[in-house]
Scaffold this motif. Sequence first.
Motif, PDB file in Angstrom:
ATOM      1  N   PRO A 184    -135.065 -34.662 -17.531  1.00 29.01           N
ATOM      2  CA  PRO A 184    -134.864 -33.528 -16.625  1.00 29.01           C
ATOM      3  C   PRO A 184    -133.400 -33.408 -16.210  1.00 29.01           C
ATOM      4  O   PRO A 184    -132.631 -34.359 -16.344  1.00 29.01           O
ATOM      5  N   HIS A 185    -133.018 -32.240 -15.720  1.00 25.05           N
ATOM      6  CA  HIS A 185    -131.635 -32.036 -15.281  1.00 25.05           C
ATOM      7  C   HIS A 185    -131.474 -32.700 -13.917  1.00 25.05           C
ATOM      8  O   HIS A 185    -131.968 -32.195 -12.912  1.00 25.05           O
ATOM      9  N   SER A 186    -130.772 -33.846 -13.896  1.00 25.72           N
ATOM     10  CA  SER A 186    -130.766 -34.654 -12.674  1.00 25.72           C
ATOM     11  C   SER A 186    -129.523 -34.441 -11.818  1.00 25.72           C
ATOM     12  O   SER A 186    -129.216 -35.244 -10.952  1.00 25.72           O
ATOM     13  N   VAL A 188    -126.556 -30.913 -10.607  1.00 22.76           N
ATOM     14  CA  VAL A 188    -126.397 -29.451 -10.627  1.00 22.76           C
ATOM     15  C   VAL A 188    -125.170 -29.122 -11.458  1.00 22.76           C
ATOM     16  O   VAL A 188    -124.215 -29.898 -11.518  1.00 22.76           O
ATOM     17  N   ASP A 189    -125.222 -27.969 -12.113  1.00 21.84           N
ATOM     18  CA  ASP A 189    -124.035 -27.467 -12.813  1.00 21.84           C
ATOM     19  C   ASP A 189    -123.374 -26.438 -11.915  1.00 21.84           C
ATOM     20  O   ASP A 189    -124.010 -25.482 -11.475  1.00 21.84           O
ATOM     21  N   LEU A 190    -122.107 -26.699 -11.612  1.00 23.49           N
ATOM     22  CA  LEU A 190    -121.358 -25.793 -10.738  1.00 23.49           C
ATOM     23  C   LEU A 190    -120.355 -25.012 -11.581  1.00 23.49           C
ATOM     24  O   LEU A 190    -119.738 -25.554 -12.508  1.00 23.49           O
ATOM     25  N   PRO A 263    -117.204 -24.525 -20.208  1.00 24.17           N
ATOM     26  CA  PRO A 263    -116.669 -25.282 -19.068  1.00 24.17           C
ATOM     27  C   PRO A 263    -117.521 -25.111 -17.806  1.00 24.17           C
ATOM     28  O   PRO A 263    -117.948 -24.000 -17.493  1.00 24.17           O
ATOM     29  N   HIS A 264    -117.803 -26.208 -17.147  1.00 27.95           N
ATOM     30  CA  HIS A 264    -118.501 -26.223 -15.857  1.00 27.95           C
ATOM     31  C   HIS A 264    -118.409 -27.654 -15.337  1.00 27.95           C
ATOM     32  O   HIS A 264    -117.973 -28.547 -16.057  1.00 27.95           O
ATOM     33  N   LEU A 265    -118.818 -27.860 -14.103  1.00 25.96           N
ATOM     34  CA  LEU A 265    -118.873 -29.226 -13.581  1.00 25.96           C
ATOM     35  C   LEU A 265    -120.330 -29.625 -13.392  1.00 25.96           C
ATOM     36  O   LEU A 265    -121.064 -28.967 -12.663  1.00 25.96           O
ATOM     37  N   HIS A 266    -120.733 -30.701 -14.063  1.00 24.49           N
ATOM     38  CA  HIS A 266    -122.033 -31.295 -13.755  1.00 24.49           C
ATOM     39  C   HIS A 266    -121.778 -32.328 -12.667  1.00 24.49           C
ATOM     40  O   HIS A 266    -120.996 -33.245 -12.827  1.00 24.49           O
ATOM     41  N   PHE A 267    -122.467 -32.145 -11.541  1.00 22.64           N
ATOM     42  CA  PHE A 267    -122.283 -32.998 -10.365  1.00 22.64           C
ATOM     43  C   PHE A 267    -123.629 -33.634 -10.033  1.00 22.64           C
ATOM     44  O   PHE A 267    -124.625 -32.924  -9.858  1.00 22.64           O
TER      45      PHE A 267
HETATM   46 ZN   LIG Z   1    -125.695 -30.476 -15.923  1.00 23.43          ZN
END
Ligand SMILES: [Zn+2]
Length: 290
Positions: A184-186, A188-190, A263-267
Amino acid sequence: MEKGLFLFLAMVSFFFLSPVEASSSSRPDITVTPSKIGQGEISLLSIERKGAEPEVTWMGKKITLVADEKNEILSGFIGADLTTRPGRYKLKISRADKANPHSIVISVLSRDYGIRRLTLPREMVELDADTLKRVKEEIRVVRELFIRPAGSSLWRGKWIRPVAGTVISPFGPRRIINDEERSPHSGVDLKAPEGTPVKATNRGKVALVADHFFGGLSVFIDHGGGIHSMYFHLSQAFVRAGQLVEKGTTVGLSGCSGRATGPHLHFGVRLNGGRVNPINLIEISGRLER
Ligand SMILES: [Zn+2]
């Protein structure tokens, strides 16, 4: 129904059914807010400082508490992993002098985060033997970070967003990639255009800077007290392992390294190893000062 009246009733029910309900404990000196925890969510625990130091245990783990500026209130977070079995769990509170041990029953509620279907190039999903070996080793190294003893808390007060961008992919959904169920996506993508400065969500010690197959160039921060944060797909990292970073320190620049389609930030945030929603931590911690 008249439109005005309907709107009024809708507003009233919104306020009364607000999901952040106040806390519930038979003891006025201990509050848990909100009083129920969803899977992948967090609650703020506050205990009045009086008498001997309290010791708090939740799901078999000791919860580290931080004192406020006046040294009157101790605060900490309790949470439930994304896949914790819904049910009732005991939060145990005892004092060093053994006086008045107490426990509060807290419900963990089921959350439906839905399903996200993705189609990715085959080479990003079907890994050859060498890549698979690499990925397994990376998973082992990261897991090791989370099982290390929690240490004293380095974090202080509110948690902040590492970039200003909105959530473009939420926390929690099960992921079906090219018709196969994956993890699962654990986090958030910002939203973060290439080269956006990425800030430490709170004070802590850099635990690892590495280039991973999935996460790309990644920074992991150990905030002490069993809380870790992570920042993936960076284009540059400005910190090294062992370095103490203050809240808001730029740890690197966003990018699309690793398995990212743009491009994005996975946090991401781990609380005592549990996968929890980082936005939830930021919101819940808004009740703290500073
Ligand atoms: Zn992500």
